[in-house]
Write an enzyme that holds these catalytic residues in place. Structure first.
Site, PDB file in Angstrom:
ATOM      1  N   CYS A 431      11.787  10.662 -26.096  1.00 37.87           N
ATOM      2  CA  CYS A 431      13.002  10.859 -25.361  1.00 37.87           C
ATOM      3  C   CYS A 431      14.111  11.586 -26.098  1.00 37.87           C
ATOM      4  O   CYS A 431      15.206  11.786 -25.529  1.00 37.87           O
ATOM      5  CB  CYS A 431      13.485   9.357 -24.851  1.00 37.87           C
ATOM      6  SG  CYS A 431      13.659   8.088 -26.386  1.00 37.87           S
ATOM      7  N   GLU A 473      13.222  14.379 -21.319  1.00 38.80           N
ATOM      8  CA  GLU A 473      12.096  13.979 -22.089  1.00 38.80           C
ATOM      9  C   GLU A 473      11.329  15.038 -22.438  1.00 38.80           C
ATOM     10  O   GLU A 473      10.875  16.159 -21.742  1.00 38.80           O
ATOM     11  CB  GLU A 473      11.153  13.085 -21.212  1.00 38.80           C
ATOM     12  CG  GLU A 473      10.040  12.190 -21.837  1.00 38.80           C
ATOM     13  CD  GLU A 473      10.577  10.820 -22.114  1.00 38.80           C
ATOM     14  OE1 GLU A 473       9.796  10.248 -22.888  1.00 38.80           O
ATOM     15  OE2 GLU A 473      11.873  10.625 -21.998  1.00 38.80           O
TER      16      GLU A 473
END
Length: 481
Positions: A431, A473
């Protein structure tokens, strides 16, 4: 700072940090936005001020002329609020057409004024710049960053939100009455809470729950001694009486208790976990993300090209005949409640997940049972990821590793052990693409220091788990040389 240096063209300021900045506090400036930083904020260069001072302005687009009000100064740049867009970009979305009436005031979203196609271009550049800045030594040898995989939903996708509120000063409280207290999210550029009754990026069931939660907080505000962060999370429990059906019927509910059980479905797979624990918050894109990870795990190890079917749209239901059986074992580091280990188990003799949290290991083990997977071929082990390889007796040449660490990335101890073990294939999900790129450089540096051939980066791709925000992401695939 990398974005500011790139805009300025050099990394040198003559300005002395002890001298006042070249602006008065709350001075209003007309500036032209030269680029967007990875934060989603615009950067405007003023060559005549402070040897090229940069002003950072939110909610803008490259090329726009805007009026900005400076409010905070750092060495070489200042933060400013957007006052007015004087000359809007042609591709700016009109305020009446943005998703949220609070956009520009709420700090939750940064990109609602930009079309979704342009958001994808921006996020692809964020991923590329992360590797250019934090894996600089190896950037020239990396493959081009693939286009960002889009989310099927660009609104009403978030299955979890955490509104906040602050308790009023005791002398301002109203007894036995609904107290008018802001409940929502931080205001952009401020530490005050903005009252928000509806969030367009949250799922409908979450917004229904927020109405109930807001009414309860305001009714009982006198019972709170201090402010709080509330939890609202979507759950999809099985309808009683349909458990034996394939698939069973489910319903949607909003959970507000951190300790309550959440049921999440990813394709055919069921995951139960405590509401307060980590799980991805965009269910709509998870089948695509996991299908891609599964696809990357089974890319050929040799120099042969993958089959056309292997490069097709990622799918969770990939037939076993299309799996690459060169790799026999899968290790899921930072496994949480078992998302990747369980959904990607097909085609491996043994799957081992490792996690530092005993509660997560308990959930992951339970999820094995819920999905009718054998505990003889898949298991989850309680331990720090820094000690993961001490418990593995798989041949490294036949082992794939999935890494999905927290935002801070992998520790030095983890990378050291990874180099000692040297799995044949690594799929790194992150992330935070900046720490992901940093870890790549750390990994390759360690291999070089030990005289090892290292790894080839097969692919780098972003996934838009967070539409309308600056976040992306990252998924990176490595093959041992």
């Amino acid at each position: 700072m990398h974005d500011i240096v790139e805009l300025r063209g050099h990394n040198h300021w003559d300005w002395d940090a002890r001298t006042p900045p070249p602006f008065q506090n709350f001075e209003e400036l007309e500036v032209t936005i030269g680029s967007l930083a990875q934060s989603g904020e615009g950067l405007a260069l003023l060559p005549e001020r402070g040897d090229g001072w940069v002003v950072v302005v939110p909610f803008v687009i490259r090329g726009e002329k805007v009026k900005a009000r400076v409010y905070r100064h750092n060495w070489g740049y200042s933060h400013a609020d957007l006052v007015e867009v004087i000359q809007p970009a042609e591709n700016r979305i009109a305020q009446k057409d943005v998703l949220c009436k609070y956009f520009g005031t709420c700090a939750g979203c940064q990109l609602q004024h930009i079309s979704y196609a342009d958001q994808m271009q921006f996020k692809r550049k964020v991923v590329e710049n992360a590797f250019k800045n934090y894996a600089e030594k190896y950037f020239a040898s990396l493959p081009a960053v693939d286009p960002v995989s889009q989310s099927p939903l660009q609104s009403q996708y978030r299955t979890k939100i955490t509104p906040h509120f602050e308790v009023p000063n005791p002398k301002h409280r109203v007894a036995d009455a609904n107290q008018d207290v802001p409940i929502g999210f931080l205001q952009a550029g401020k530490r005050r809470i903005l009252d928000i009754e509806d969030c367009p990026i949250a799922t409908p069931i979450i917004n229904e729950g927020m109405k109930i939660m807001r009414a309860e907080v305001k009714k009982n505000i006198a019972s709170y001694k201090k402010g709080a962060t509330m939890l609202l999370r979507e759950s999809n429990p099985v309808v009683p009486g349909t458990e034996s059906e394939d698939p069973p019927k489910t319903t949607k509910v909003c959970i507000t208790d951190h300790k309550a059980n959440i049921t999440e479905w990813v394709g055919k797979f069921r995951f139960d976990y405590p509401a307060g624990s980590f799980f991805q918050n965009n269910n709509a894109i998870l089948p695509s993300l996991i299908g891609y990870v599964k696809q990357q795990l089974h890319l050929p190890l040799s120099g042969s090209s993958p089959s056309p079917s292997a490069l097709a749209e990622p799918s969770l239901s990939k037939p076993s005949t299309e799996l690459n059986h060169e790799i026999q074992y899968l290790v899921d580091a930072y496994c949480g409640s078992g998302l990747f280990g369980i959904t990607c188990h097909e085609g491996f003799k043994k799957v081992l997940g490792v996690e530092i949290s005993a509660a997560s290991i308990s959930c992951a083990t339970n999820n094995l049972v819920l999905n009718k997977l054998s505990t003889k071929t898949a298991a989850f082990h309680l331990d720090d990821a820094d000690k993961i390889f001490a418990h593995i007796d798989f041949p490294s040449s036949e082992t794939a590793l999935i890494i999905d660490p927290p935002r801070k990335g992998c520790s030095d101890e983890f990378l050291d052990q990874m180099v000692d073990f040297r799995p044949a294939r690594v799929v790194y999900v992150s992330c935070n693409v900046q720490t992901q790129a940093r870890d790549l450089q750390g990994l390759l540096d360690r291999c070089a220091a030990k005289g090892l051939a290292g790894y080839k980066v097969e692919a780098i791709r972003g996934f838009d788990l967070f539409p309308q925000t600056r976040h992306v992401e990252g998924v990176m695939t490595l093959t041992r040389l």
